[in-house]
Design a protein around this motif. Structure first.
Motif, PDB file in Angstrom:
ATOM      1  N   ALA A 195      50.857  80.628  37.312  1.00 51.21           N
ATOM      2  CA  ALA A 195      50.346  81.272  38.535  1.00 51.21           C
ATOM      3  C   ALA A 195      50.765  82.736  38.585  1.00 51.21           C
ATOM      4  O   ALA A 195      49.984  83.608  38.985  1.00 51.21           O
ATOM      5  CB  ALA A 195      50.860  80.522  39.765  1.00 51.21           C
ATOM      6  N   ALA A 196      52.020  83.018  38.171  1.00 47.95           N
ATOM      7  CA  ALA A 196      52.493  84.407  38.151  1.00 47.95           C
ATOM      8  C   ALA A 196      51.704  85.232  37.142  1.00 47.95           C
ATOM      9  O   ALA A 196      51.365  86.394  37.400  1.00 47.95           O
ATOM     10  CB  ALA A 196      53.986  84.437  37.816  1.00 47.95           C
ATOM     11  N   ALA A 197      51.397  84.634  35.980  1.00 49.02           N
ATOM     12  CA  ALA A 197      50.609  85.338  34.964  1.00 49.02           C
ATOM     13  C   ALA A 197      49.199  85.628  35.470  1.00 49.02           C
ATOM     14  O   ALA A 197      48.666  86.730  35.272  1.00 49.02           O
ATOM     15  CB  ALA A 197      50.550  84.503  33.681  1.00 49.02           C
ATOM     16  N   VAL A 198      48.589  84.641  36.134  1.00 52.08           N
ATOM     17  CA  VAL A 198      47.252  84.847  36.704  1.00 52.08           C
ATOM     18  C   VAL A 198      47.296  85.941  37.774  1.00 52.08           C
ATOM     19  O   VAL A 198      46.404  86.795  37.853  1.00 52.08           O
ATOM     20  CB  VAL A 198      46.715  83.532  37.312  1.00 52.08           C
ATOM     21  CG1 VAL A 198      45.422  83.786  38.087  1.00 52.08           C
ATOM     22  CG2 VAL A 198      46.460  82.506  36.206  1.00 52.08           C
ATOM     23  N   GLY A 199      48.367  85.930  38.579  1.00 48.37           N
ATOM     24  CA  GLY A 199      48.521  86.962  39.599  1.00 48.37           C
ATOM     25  C   GLY A 199      48.615  88.356  38.993  1.00 48.37           C
ATOM     26  O   GLY A 199      48.000  89.311  39.491  1.00 48.37           O
ATOM     27  N   ALA A 200      49.360  88.470  37.889  1.00 46.82           N
ATOM     28  CA  ALA A 200      49.470  89.762  37.202  1.00 46.82           C
ATOM     29  C   ALA A 200      48.121  90.186  36.638  1.00 46.82           C
ATOM     30  O   ALA A 200      47.750  91.359  36.695  1.00 46.82           O
ATOM     31  CB  ALA A 200      50.510  89.664  36.083  1.00 46.82           C
ATOM     32  N   GLY A 201      47.361  89.217  36.110  1.00 46.92           N
ATOM     33  CA  GLY A 201      46.035  89.531  35.590  1.00 46.92           C
ATOM     34  C   GLY A 201      45.084  90.004  36.687  1.00 46.92           C
ATOM     35  O   GLY A 201      44.321  90.957  36.499  1.00 46.92           O
ATOM     36  N   LEU A 202      45.144  89.361  37.837  1.00 49.74           N
ATOM     37  CA  LEU A 202      44.302  89.765  38.963  1.00 49.74           C
ATOM     38  C   LEU A 202      44.693  91.152  39.468  1.00 49.74           C
ATOM     39  O   LEU A 202      43.835  91.948  39.871  1.00 49.74           O
ATOM     40  CB  LEU A 202      44.410  88.740  40.097  1.00 49.74           C
ATOM     41  CG  LEU A 202      43.798  87.359  39.803  1.00 49.74           C
ATOM     42  CD1 LEU A 202      44.084  86.397  40.952  1.00 49.74           C
ATOM     43  CD2 LEU A 202      42.300  87.483  39.565  1.00 49.74           C
ATOM     44  N   LEU A 203      45.984  91.442  39.440  1.00 53.56           N
ATOM     45  CA  LEU A 203      46.447  92.761  39.859  1.00 53.56           C
ATOM     46  C   LEU A 203      45.956  93.837  38.888  1.00 53.56           C
ATOM     47  O   LEU A 203      45.568  94.939  39.298  1.00 53.56           O
ATOM     48  CB  LEU A 203      47.966  92.776  39.956  1.00 53.56           C
ATOM     49  CG  LEU A 203      48.610  94.056  40.521  1.00 53.56           C
ATOM     50  CD1 LEU A 203      48.001  94.414  41.873  1.00 53.56           C
ATOM     51  CD2 LEU A 203      50.127  93.873  40.647  1.00 53.56           C
ATOM     52  N   LEU A 204      45.954  93.525  37.594  1.00 56.12           N
ATOM     53  CA  LEU A 204      45.412  94.454  36.601  1.00 56.12           C
ATOM     54  C   LEU A 204      43.934  94.729  36.880  1.00 56.12           C
ATOM     55  O   LEU A 204      43.475  95.872  36.819  1.00 56.12           O
ATOM     56  CB  LEU A 204      45.578  93.877  35.191  1.00 56.12           C
ATOM     57  CG  LEU A 204      46.968  93.957  34.564  1.00 56.12           C
ATOM     58  CD1 LEU A 204      47.040  93.061  33.330  1.00 56.12           C
ATOM     59  CD2 LEU A 204      47.325  95.387  34.199  1.00 56.12           C
ATOM     60  N   LEU A 205      43.181  93.674  37.184  1.00 59.41           N
ATOM     61  CA  LEU A 205      41.759  93.828  37.494  1.00 59.41           C
ATOM     62  C   LEU A 205      41.571  94.664  38.759  1.00 59.41           C
ATOM     63  O   LEU A 205      40.688  95.531  38.816  1.00 59.41           O
ATOM     64  CB  LEU A 205      41.114  92.455  37.664  1.00 59.41           C
ATOM     65  CG  LEU A 205      39.623  92.441  38.039  1.00 59.41           C
ATOM     66  CD1 LEU A 205      38.796  93.114  36.956  1.00 59.41           C
ATOM     67  CD2 LEU A 205      39.142  91.009  38.259  1.00 59.41           C
TER      68      LEU A 205
END
Length: 394
Positions: A195-205
């Motif tokens: 979930a933290a990795a997905v959150g970081a990916g969404l923040l990058l987007l």
């Protein structure tokens, strides 16, 4: 005026790319040979000690990671390689050779055929062995550094159109490998870290959407994402791809942003990251082996997939696209040259070893030896056969 000036820039970009891949391929080959020599000489113990040397990453005591060199190379250094691959993929699909749908159709179909047919051949040869079947994707990959290195050394014997075709196939092939790793070689997921990795990916987007043009901010968040992905159970190299895809290609005023980063990173990857990966992973002891060892289902499936499967898959899919009128053949190339380049797509090496390491993780040294034997033999045969086909001038 802008079109005229963009052509020389594109030409120079390809020249730099091919120059790095050609010389990088030679160094990659030298690193693999050194690893084989070290593993089969009095330096065997020294070689094993080197790849098992422990290193620690300590960020202010908040994050402490202690792993052997082999793991650092495969998890961190290869994340840098995949970051570069991500930059190349984005550039090609947004404003490069694959930006047009018609331009992308031929190499896309060729790459897909070049992944499916080798996987089927490997699976058929290894039916009945559940552990061995985990390696079905090993012969589906193409090593862009080796393949481009060979065609560049062949010079005018390979038309430029085929060099561009091979590069495009290898890039799309890498994209396919990324998808395969994410879908099929992910175990023991940690929901919290995922979930933290997905959150970081969404923040990058979100940063991309907001027009953030600070590369250092993307890289810092990408490092955070790498740690989260590493701890999540998904292979950490995927963080490099996601970070690269999030970085804008240009500044707001049109100046290149990702391009200089890609060009600056290329020599480091070509001359350091990939050779170190090759040296750390290609070492296999040949003691007690014979030609009969190649008939074991695992190395036989890998070698047959790389040499036979890649050629049939890449050429067959391309032929269907051209015959159907959906794509045009590469200009200035005859059938023999096209077949030769299709054979060179069977040089798997870096990506094949990488996927094999994930597929056979935890299955013991026996599978590791069979993996390396199949990849090295198959890649060698594909490289030599492709070179012989292309050697004779048109």
């Amino acid at each position: 005026m802008s079109n005229t000036s963009s052509q020389p820039r594109k030409g120079r970009a390809f020249a730099r790319f091919f120059a790095h891949e050609a010389s990088g391929g030679l160094i990659l080959a030298a690193a693999a040979v050194l690893a084989l020599i070290a593993s089969n000489s009095a330096w065997h113990d020294l070689y094993q000690s080197f790849i098992r040397t422990t290193g620690t990453l300590d960020i202010g005591g908040v994050l402490v990671l202690t792993k052997p060199l082999l793991v650092w190379v495969n998890d961190l250094w290869m994340a840098v390689f995949f970051f570069l691959v991500g930059l190349e993929i984005k550039r090609e699909f947004v404003e490069g050779e694959l930006a047009s749908r018609r331009q992308a159709l031929l190499p896309a179909a060729a790459a897909l055929g070049g992944m499916v047919v080798p996987a089927v051949i490997y699976a058929l040869i290894n039916l009945g062995d559940a552990h061995a079947l985990r390696g079905w994707a090993i012969p589906a990959a193409t090593d862009i550094a080796f393949a481009i290195g060979i065609v560049m050394l062949l010079g005018s014997r390979v038309p430029t159109s085929l060099k561009v075709f091979l590069t495009a196939v290898a890039i799309i092939d890498d994209l396919g490998a990324i998808v395969v790793i994410a879908l099929f070689y992910t175990d023991n997921l940690s929901p919290g870290m995922l979930a933290a990795a997905v959150g970081a990916g969404l923040l990058l987007l979100a940063m991309n959407r907001a027009g953030v043009r600070r590369v250092d901010v993307y890289l810092l968040l990408g490092l955070v994402m790498w740690v989260c992905v590493l701890k999540s159970g998904i292979h950490a190299t995927l963080a490099g791809v996601v970070t690269a895809l999030a970085i804008p290609l240009r500044h707001a005023d049109g100046r290149p942003l990702a391009g200089p980063l890609e060009h600056g990173l290329h020599p480091w990857v070509a001359f350091l990251v990939l050779p170190l990966f090759a040296f750390a992973n290609a070492g296999v002891s040949l003691q007690g082996m014979s030609l009969g060892s190649l008939l074991d289902p695992v190395p036989l499936g890998i070698a047959a997939g790389l040499v036979v499967g890649k050629t049939i898959g890449v050429f067959g899919a391309s032929w269907l696209m051209i015959r159907s009128g959906l794509a045009s053949p590469p200009g200035g190339a005859n059938t023999r040259q096209f077949i030769g380049v299709c054979v060179l797509c069977g040089i798997g090496f870096t990506m094949s070893l990488f996927i094999g390491g994930l597929a056979f993780d935890g299955l013991g040294p026996d599978f590791e030896i069979r993996l390396k034997l199949g990849v090295l033999f198959g890649s060698l045969v594909a490289g030599l056969l492709g070179t012989l086909i292309l050697w004779r001038r048109a």
